[in-house]
Design a protein around this motif. Sequence first.
Motif, PDB file in Angstrom:
ATOM      1  N   GLY A   1     -17.863  15.183   0.997  1.00 20.46           N
ATOM      2  CA  GLY A   1     -17.411  13.869   0.553  1.00 20.46           C
ATOM      3  C   GLY A   1     -17.317  12.943   1.740  1.00 20.46           C
ATOM      4  O   GLY A   1     -18.076  13.069   2.703  1.00 20.46           O
ATOM      5  N   VAL A   2     -16.368  12.048   1.676  1.00 23.13           N
ATOM      6  CA  VAL A   2     -16.142  11.108   2.769  1.00 23.13           C
ATOM      7  C   VAL A   2     -14.654  11.028   3.058  1.00 23.13           C
ATOM      8  O   VAL A   2     -13.823  11.503   2.275  1.00 23.13           O
ATOM      9  N   ILE A   3     -14.330  10.429   4.179  1.00 18.93           N
ATOM     10  CA  ILE A   3     -12.937  10.100   4.462  1.00 18.93           C
ATOM     11  C   ILE A   3     -12.606   8.856   3.645  1.00 18.93           C
ATOM     12  O   ILE A   3     -13.223   7.810   3.812  1.00 18.93           O
ATOM     13  N   SER A   4     -11.637   8.984   2.745  1.00 15.73           N
ATOM     14  CA  SER A   4     -11.312   7.903   1.812  1.00 15.73           C
ATOM     15  C   SER A   4     -10.283   6.934   2.370  1.00 15.73           C
ATOM     16  O   SER A   4     -10.286   5.747   2.011  1.00 15.73           O
ATOM     17  N   ALA A   5      -9.385   7.439   3.201  1.00 14.46           N
ATOM     18  CA  ALA A   5      -8.335   6.586   3.762  1.00 14.46           C
ATOM     19  C   ALA A   5      -7.721   7.287   4.959  1.00 14.46           C
ATOM     20  O   ALA A   5      -7.837   8.506   5.116  1.00 14.46           O
ATOM     21  N   LEU A   6      -7.064   6.502   5.800  1.00 14.81           N
ATOM     22  CA  LEU A   6      -6.395   7.024   6.989  1.00 14.81           C
ATOM     23  C   LEU A   6      -4.940   6.565   7.009  1.00 14.81           C
ATOM     24  O   LEU A   6      -4.543   5.679   6.251  1.00 14.81           O
ATOM     25  N   LYS A   7      -4.166   7.203   7.851  1.00 21.04           N
ATOM     26  CA  LYS A   7      -2.762   6.835   8.088  1.00 21.04           C
ATOM     27  C   LYS A   7      -1.922   6.907   6.821  1.00 21.04           C
ATOM     28  O   LYS A   7      -1.020   6.109   6.606  1.00 21.04           O
ATOM     29  N   ARG A   8      -2.244   7.870   5.954  1.00 19.28           N
ATOM     30  CA  ARG A   8      -1.369   8.151   4.820  1.00 19.28           C
ATOM     31  C   ARG A   8      -0.121   8.864   5.332  1.00 19.28           C
ATOM     32  O   ARG A   8      -0.099   9.433   6.429  1.00 19.28           O
ATOM     33  N   ARG A   9       0.935   8.869   4.515  1.00 19.97           N
ATOM     34  CA  ARG A   9       2.157   9.598   4.841  1.00 19.97           C
ATOM     35  C   ARG A   9       2.367  10.632   3.752  1.00 19.97           C
ATOM     36  O   ARG A   9       2.179  10.364   2.574  1.00 19.97           O
ATOM     37  N   LEU A  10       2.751  11.833   4.158  1.00 22.49           N
ATOM     38  CA  LEU A  10       2.874  12.939   3.216  1.00 22.49           C
ATOM     39  C   LEU A  10       4.226  13.608   3.392  1.00 22.49           C
ATOM     40  O   LEU A  10       4.522  14.152   4.462  1.00 22.49           O
TER      41      LEU A  10
ATOM     42  N   LEU B   1     -11.349   8.447  13.795  1.00 18.44           N
ATOM     43  CA  LEU B   1     -11.974   8.595  12.475  1.00 18.44           C
ATOM     44  C   LEU B   1     -12.126   7.234  11.804  1.00 18.44           C
ATOM     45  O   LEU B   1     -11.328   6.325  12.019  1.00 18.44           O
ATOM     46  N   LYS B   2     -13.157   7.124  10.968  1.00 18.03           N
ATOM     47  CA  LYS B   2     -13.431   5.898  10.241  1.00 18.03           C
ATOM     48  C   LYS B   2     -13.533   6.191   8.740  1.00 18.03           C
ATOM     49  O   LYS B   2     -14.114   7.197   8.344  1.00 18.03           O
ATOM     50  N   VAL B   3     -12.964   5.299   7.935  1.00 15.54           N
ATOM     51  CA  VAL B   3     -13.105   5.423   6.488  1.00 15.54           C
ATOM     52  C   VAL B   3     -14.584   5.292   6.127  1.00 15.54           C
ATOM     53  O   VAL B   3     -15.266   4.361   6.586  1.00 15.54           O
ATOM     54  N   GLY B   4     -15.074   6.222   5.344  1.00 18.47           N
ATOM     55  CA  GLY B   4     -16.474   6.197   4.934  1.00 18.47           C
ATOM     56  C   GLY B   4     -17.329   7.231   5.628  1.00 18.47           C
ATOM     57  O   GLY B   4     -18.433   7.534   5.149  1.00 18.47           O
ATOM     58  N   GLN B   5     -16.855   7.788   6.747  1.00 15.16           N
ATOM     59  CA  GLN B   5     -17.675   8.793   7.402  1.00 15.16           C
ATOM     60  C   GLN B   5     -17.621  10.095   6.631  1.00 15.16           C
ATOM     61  O   GLN B   5     -16.685  10.369   5.873  1.00 15.16           O
ATOM     62  N   ALA B   6     -18.656  10.922   6.804  1.00 12.13           N
ATOM     63  CA  ALA B   6     -18.782  12.160   6.032  1.00 12.13           C
ATOM     64  C   ALA B   6     -17.662  13.136   6.371  1.00 12.13           C
ATOM     65  O   ALA B   6     -17.179  13.190   7.506  1.00 12.13           O
ATOM     66  N   ALA B   7     -17.256  13.890   5.362  1.00 11.24           N
ATOM     67  CA  ALA B   7     -16.219  14.906   5.530  1.00 11.24           C
ATOM     68  C   ALA B   7     -16.637  16.158   4.769  1.00 11.24           C
ATOM     69  O   ALA B   7     -17.246  16.076   3.696  1.00 11.24           O
ATOM     70  N   PHE B   8     -16.297  17.321   5.326  1.00 10.43           N
ATOM     71  CA  PHE B   8     -16.692  18.604   4.740  1.00 10.43           C
ATOM     72  C   PHE B   8     -15.472  19.523   4.695  1.00 10.43           C
ATOM     73  O   PHE B   8     -14.691  19.561   5.643  1.00 10.43           O
ATOM     74  N   VAL B   9     -15.339  20.248   3.594  1.00 10.97           N
ATOM     75  CA  VAL B   9     -14.241  21.195   3.424  1.00 10.97           C
ATOM     76  C   VAL B   9     -14.829  22.573   3.178  1.00 10.97           C
ATOM     77  O   VAL B   9     -15.702  22.745   2.318  1.00 10.97           O
ATOM     78  N   ILE B  10     -14.367  23.568   3.931  1.00 13.35           N
ATOM     79  CA  ILE B  10     -14.734  24.965   3.691  1.00 13.35           C
ATOM     80  C   ILE B  10     -13.445  25.726   3.413  1.00 13.35           C
ATOM     81  O   ILE B  10     -12.462  25.579   4.138  1.00 13.35           O
ATOM     82  N   GLY B  11     -13.451  26.520   2.348  1.00 12.49           N
ATOM     83  CA  GLY B  11     -12.233  27.244   2.013  1.00 12.49           C
ATOM     84  C   GLY B  11     -12.434  28.221   0.887  1.00 12.49           C
ATOM     85  O   GLY B  11     -13.553  28.660   0.592  1.00 12.49           O
ATOM     86  N   ASN B  12     -11.307  28.545   0.252  1.00 11.71           N
ATOM     87  CA  ASN B  12     -11.285  29.571  -0.790  1.00 11.71           C
ATOM     88  C   ASN B  12     -10.639  29.034  -2.062  1.00 11.71           C
ATOM     89  O   ASN B  12      -9.609  29.542  -2.510  1.00 11.71           O
ATOM     90  N   PRO B  13     -11.204  28.000  -2.682  1.00  9.44           N
ATOM     91  CA  PRO B  13     -10.579  27.453  -3.894  1.00  9.44           C
ATOM     92  C   PRO B  13     -10.542  28.487  -5.002  1.00  9.44           C
ATOM     93  O   PRO B  13     -11.544  29.139  -5.311  1.00  9.44           O
TER      94      PRO B  13
END
Length: 366
Positions: free
Chosen positions: A180-189, A158-170
């Motif tokens: 949106g886009v991928i904003s950052a990678l390798k975060r810790r949660l 994955l690359k920061v800036g590439q398109a991202a899509f979310v499907i769900g039940n908000p």
Amino acid sequence: MRDRFSRVATVILIALLAALVGQPYIDRLLFAATSPRAVAARSYLAESERATINLFERVSPSVVQVVGSAAGSGPTDFEGEQPREQSGTGMIWDAAGHVVTNNHVVNGTAHVAVRLASGDVVPGTIVGTAPNYDLAVVRLQNPRRLPAPITVGSSADLKVGQAAFVIGNPFGLDQSLSTGVISALKRRLPTGSGREIGNVVQTDAAVNPGNSGGPLLDSAGRLIGVTTAIISPSGSNAGIGFAIPVDTVNRVVPELIKYGRVPTPGIGIVAANEAVATRLGIEGVIIVRALPGSPAAKSGLRGIDQAAGEIGDVIVSANGQPTRRLSDLTDQLEAVGVGQEIELSIRRNNRSSTVRVRVQDISQPS
């Protein structure tokens, strides 16, 4: 002559005032749209729009709503007769009817129901949970028709800036798409179990309560993460959402389906809080104690000498990778796997040495 001019001017002025005052009424009479407007023709949808529409139409049937009710409240029926204790999103994982969602969506529930994109409501059974990864698997009970399993991608490239899509039940609104886009990678949660999920994907695609457990997709409609959390002072989308990377999901879910649980790799140590190491100016994982009979104890690792008040062993690297904090060590333990040996570099009394320690499943009794 002057009187005649004055009269003409007065008449003209009155006529102008009358026209000004009556203009709205005239416009309403002559131009009001009292019948349906003609539909304006438009050109073809933009290529990006067509791609997004196609992605949603292909993937959305595989996305489901997961609702769990607490013990004593009875099965969830989606009709309001029973309280909806917890609600989230999930996705069809395989043709056997397994659904992947977040552990926190089903944690503490006694009954689970799944609403398919078709509207069918199917009871579900929790077959496995992994609190360390906030993942769970629910098996549908005798579904009449199953949508195709979601297509799995990779999170390694994955690359920061590439398109991202979310499907769900908000907020319980099913089959919602956000982009949106991928904003950052390798975060810790951090998770509720006290461990951290590594390599977490951050996105600015809208993620709200109810999206938990749903898919984060790339532009090809492939699963690249499972949405799990947001950072928001208000509890709603603030442009910072997180997803468990699909490479982790693809490793953990088969274990849950087969065994109902995922081994927790460890070596049997209690580590000091990172704040303690920072305060002491030590870079590495300080061993407070090695548990009796553990691989760490058998390999000769030492903890803090409480009587003398002296630091014992500090793990400074694992498999050649620096261990600046405990999560660095757990990452390497997971990479090695239960039953294998890991090479640790330790510092004791300002001397460095290397030791090999066997990795065991610390969630199981010795």
